[in-house]
Design a protein around this motif. Sequence first.
Motif, PDB file in Angstrom:
ATOM      1  N   SER A 118     -48.505 -15.950  42.317  1.00 37.79           N
ATOM      2  CA  SER A 118     -49.414 -14.818  42.475  1.00 37.79           C
ATOM      3  C   SER A 118     -50.348 -14.853  41.279  1.00 37.79           C
ATOM      4  O   SER A 118     -50.080 -15.559  40.299  1.00 37.79           O
ATOM      5  N   GLU A 147     -52.630 -18.123  48.370  1.00 40.83           N
ATOM      6  CA  GLU A 147     -54.030 -17.757  48.599  1.00 40.83           C
ATOM      7  C   GLU A 147     -54.901 -18.977  48.884  1.00 40.83           C
ATOM      8  O   GLU A 147     -55.840 -18.923  49.667  1.00 40.83           O
ATOM      9  N   GLU A 148     -54.594 -20.110  48.230  1.00 45.02           N
ATOM     10  CA  GLU A 148     -55.361 -21.341  48.451  1.00 45.02           C
ATOM     11  C   GLU A 148     -54.751 -22.197  49.552  1.00 45.02           C
ATOM     12  O   GLU A 148     -55.304 -23.244  49.902  1.00 45.02           O
ATOM     13  N   THR A 193     -50.740 -15.660  54.950  1.00 50.00           N
ATOM     14  CA  THR A 193     -52.062 -15.050  54.973  1.00 50.00           C
ATOM     15  C   THR A 193     -52.031 -13.715  54.251  1.00 50.00           C
ATOM     16  O   THR A 193     -51.003 -13.038  54.195  1.00 50.00           O
ATOM     17  N   ASP A 194     -53.164 -13.359  53.693  1.00 54.36           N
ATOM     18  CA  ASP A 194     -53.338 -12.051  53.060  1.00 54.36           C
ATOM     19  C   ASP A 194     -52.302 -11.768  51.975  1.00 54.36           C
ATOM     20  O   ASP A 194     -51.802 -10.656  51.847  1.00 54.36           O
ATOM     21  N   GLN A 196     -51.349 -10.537  48.847  1.00 55.55           N
ATOM     22  CA  GLN A 196     -52.023  -9.641  47.921  1.00 55.55           C
ATOM     23  C   GLN A 196     -51.058  -9.172  46.854  1.00 55.55           C
ATOM     24  O   GLN A 196     -49.843  -9.272  47.005  1.00 55.55           O
TER      25      GLN A 196
END
Length: 199
Positions: A118, A147-148, A193-194, A196
């Motif tokens: 993260s 995220e990548e 995905t996503d 956060q």
Amino acid sequence: MAQTQIQPGLSTYADYRTWPNERRDELIDGMAYAMAPAPSVNHQRMVLSIAAQARTALQGKPCQPFIAPVDVLFPRMNELDDAVQTVLQPDVFVVCDPSKIEPHAIRGAPDWVVEVLSPGSASRDHIAKRRIYEAAGVREYWLVHPEEHLLMIYRLEQGVYGKPDVQELTGATKVGILPEVVIQWDETPDAWTDAQGTE
């Protein structure tokens, strides 16, 4: 996971074990770092997916998978547990030597380690933890970048990690040192995905 140094001076595993249970910390060369109270939901989905696939593949075999929070001690030479100054909690890891498994912790390097990154943990996982895992003899170290949608694999060769093998989080990836373990990245598509928040 956002990590911040929480107290000055050097600490040992003996100190660490006296801290309140609600705290989650890691020790790196005696420096204590607080971890965020809880990982994000997507982070945990990824961790559980990887761990579940490893557990299924290793069922009935001597190698055992674990997930955080489990203390992994990295002693210097024959250092007693209470004197150890580096204690980590890898997201997912596998131990093939049963003598390393103690009632309260793992003593010594796991064979395979996975850290799901993260924004708050990326630099520490890339630099400090990679150095520790390399020096301790972790044979294969995976860094998952949700995220990548990337995976970086470090393999220990002649005692050092070379350049990482960089792959996309698609299809399947076999664990080099545990060929029976094949991680299917499409098993839980929502997990990738996503992503956060912080760990």
